[in-house]
Design a protein around this motif. Sequence first.
Motif, mmCIF file in Angstrom:
data_model
loop_
_atom_site.group_PDB
_atom_site.id
_atom_site.type_symbol
_atom_site.label_atom_id
_atom_site.label_comp_id
_atom_site.label_asym_id
_atom_site.label_seq_id
_atom_site.Cartn_x
_atom_site.Cartn_y
_atom_site.Cartn_z
ATOM 1 N N ASP A 313 0.835 -1.211 0.000
ATOM 2 C CA ASP A 313 0.000 0.000 0.000
ATOM 3 C C ASP A 313 0.866 1.255 0.000
ATOM 4 O O ASP A 313 0.566 2.234 -0.701
ATOM 5 C CB ASP A 313 -0.913 0.005 1.225
ATOM 6 C CG ASP A 313 -1.954 -1.112 1.149
ATOM 7 O OD1 ASP A 313 -2.217 -1.589 0.018
ATOM 8 O OD2 ASP A 313 -2.485 -1.510 2.209
ATOM 9 N N ARG A 314 1.959 1.203 0.748
ATOM 10 C CA ARG A 314 2.845 2.365 0.765
ATOM 11 C C ARG A 314 3.486 2.595 -0.597
ATOM 12 O O ARG A 314 3.636 3.730 -1.058
ATOM 13 C CB ARG A 314 3.933 2.159 1.834
ATOM 14 C CG ARG A 314 3.422 2.209 3.261
ATOM 15 C CD ARG A 314 4.564 2.351 4.246
ATOM 16 N NE ARG A 314 4.183 1.871 5.559
ATOM 17 C CZ ARG A 314 4.453 0.676 6.043
ATOM 18 N NH1 ARG A 314 5.121 -0.192 5.291
ATOM 19 N NH2 ARG A 314 4.072 0.327 7.266
ATOM 20 N N GLU A 315 3.909 1.505 -1.252
ATOM 21 C CA GLU A 315 4.504 1.633 -2.577
ATOM 22 C C GLU A 315 3.515 2.227 -3.568
ATOM 23 O O GLU A 315 3.863 3.080 -4.386
ATOM 24 C CB GLU A 315 4.987 0.263 -3.074
ATOM 25 C CG GLU A 315 6.205 -0.270 -2.325
ATOM 26 C CD GLU A 315 6.642 -1.618 -2.853
ATOM 27 O OE1 GLU A 315 5.988 -2.110 -3.805
ATOM 28 O OE2 GLU A 315 7.619 -2.172 -2.327
ATOM 29 N N LYS A 316 2.248 1.789 -3.487
ATOM 30 C CA LYS A 316 1.228 2.348 -4.384
ATOM 31 C C LYS A 316 1.036 3.833 -4.121
ATOM 32 O O LYS A 316 0.917 4.640 -5.047
ATOM 33 C CB LYS A 316 -0.096 1.612 -4.187
ATOM 34 C CG LYS A 316 -0.100 0.182 -4.722
ATOM 35 C CD LYS A 316 -1.456 -0.469 -4.502
ATOM 36 C CE LYS A 316 -1.462 -1.906 -5.023
ATOM 37 N NZ LYS A 316 -2.775 -2.561 -4.779
ATOM 38 N N GLU A 317 1.011 4.216 -2.849
ATOM 39 C CA GLU A 317 0.830 5.625 -2.519
ATOM 40 C C GLU A 317 2.004 6.466 -3.024
ATOM 41 O O GLU A 317 1.821 7.561 -3.548
ATOM 42 C CB GLU A 317 0.691 5.788 -1.006
ATOM 43 C CG GLU A 317 -0.621 5.225 -0.452
ATOM 44 C CD GLU A 317 -0.684 5.334 1.065
ATOM 45 O OE1 GLU A 317 0.315 5.836 1.640
ATOM 46 O OE2 GLU A 317 -1.699 4.927 1.653
ATOM 47 N N GLU A 318 3.231 5.929 -2.887
ATOM 48 C CA GLU A 318 4.399 6.659 -3.374
ATOM 49 C C GLU A 318 4.360 6.812 -4.895
ATOM 50 O O GLU A 318 4.700 7.869 -5.443
ATOM 51 C CB GLU A 318 5.675 5.941 -2.945
ATOM 52 C CG GLU A 318 5.941 6.008 -1.449
ATOM 53 C CD GLU A 318 7.180 5.231 -1.059
ATOM 54 O OE1 GLU A 318 7.791 4.612 -1.969
ATOM 55 O OE2 GLU A 318 7.529 5.230 0.134
ATOM 56 N N LYS A 319 3.954 5.741 -5.614
ATOM 57 C CA LYS A 319 3.841 5.833 -7.067
ATOM 58 C C LYS A 319 2.809 6.870 -7.472
ATOM 59 O O LYS A 319 3.016 7.669 -8.407
ATOM 60 C CB LYS A 319 3.465 4.473 -7.650
ATOM 61 C CG LYS A 319 4.585 3.457 -7.616
ATOM 62 C CD LYS A 319 4.148 2.141 -8.242
ATOM 63 C CE LYS A 319 5.277 1.109 -8.206
ATOM 64 N NZ LYS A 319 4.850 -0.186 -8.794
#
Length: 471
Positions: A313-319
């Motif tokens: 979820d964090r990776e998606k938010e950063e992208k």
Amino acid sequence: MADNGDDDSQYRIKQGDYVVLKRGNIFKAVQIQPKKKVIFEKQWFFLDGAVGHFYSTTFEIVSGALQLQKLKNTDSFTDAKEAGTDNRNIVDDGKSQKLTRDDIEDLKEKGLEGQEIIQHLIDNSSTFKDKTEYAQDKYIKKKKKKYENTVTIVRPSCRILAMMYHGREPGKICHLRYDTLAQMLTLANIHAGSKVLVFDTCAGLVLGAIMERMGGYGSVIQMYPGGEPVRAGTESFGFPAHFHDMLHGFPICRVNALLAGTLDTTAKDPSTDVKQSNMAAEDGRQQPEAEQQEAEQQEQSMETSSGADGGHDREKEEKEKRREAKAQERLVKLEEKRKKLAAAAALLEGRNADGLVIASRFHPCPVLMGLLPFLAPSRPFVVYSQYKEPLIECYNKLKEHGGAVSLRLTDTWLRHYQVLPNRTHPLLLMSGGGGYLLSGTTVATDRAKPAGSQRAEEPAPKRLKLTDTEG
């Protein structure tokens, strides 16, 4: 170029300055950057050693570093002053030099300087003493050019950069010679405080020459083809920041819309719309692939903990944040481009430009006829072309259309001379041509009636009646 100061810092080389490397008649424009390797005349070195020294200083290249050149006795080669009366008995059979290529390479590996290598070549030449004094000087000059590892760093200027481009890559500047460029600046009456229109496809060399002549005062409007202007040559001048405040850009494809009054500076650029649609299509293609990868990962990691899900979820938010930041940057750049376009259009709408300079690889006739309406009356214009036929067509078009006087089609002839004691003569090799110039001055015309209708209203001349006289 640097800002004026109270001390001599403006005459010294600093980090970030644009400079020109010079060796003989060979030039190369570079920027001073820390620990940046530069290749010049098959030699590599770093420019860090030049920082802090004055411009026009000559350096020696020692193990890839620049060192100040030591003062040397130039007459050391010819101390004996033994010279022959003529060169009639000298035969160039390749056997006069006793040193081989391997011997010369060994001398270089031992650390001998260029002057010492030249002295070894003179000592091992069986025909050097039989040559005349002039031939000996010519021989030494030739060997210095080959074996002395020196380079001079000079400040970039219009003349130096024009000579550099004409000597290294004349095709990039449409074979524009520096004397022809000087004629263009004079015929167009370029001076500080004026408003000049420029259409330049010569790598920005003409644009940089005009900006240098104006000294940062006035305004320059560059008309450019394509999406963005090319200013590689202009950057090599190294102008201060306030010089770029006077520079504006306007696409040549929108000139007709500006003349017709239909130009909308608030509309989106179609090129940016195409880029955005392409990026959206790429995102659309990437989404199914990303979904498949996510499905596979879910199948393989059914037993993973909730901590791993939080990481995804964090990776998606950063992208998503990076994607939004890029979109915001594109919007900011687009807004800046619109503002610059509106500012350039406001300058052109007055139709009171003080000069027009055209130097392009395109046919100059439609460009000239499209840009002449932006000039005020009694203002000069000059057009450069490598060939005279396009300029002849422009000349005839202006004669038919009207609105210009003092039309002149000229070319310049340049030849260098060698000036030395008892041997002053023109050089054998010279430039074949420096291009052609069409210059003139605009005048106000009455557009109420065309010239053809005025001729039609004029009465026909009366025929003279001949009477016979008797002698």
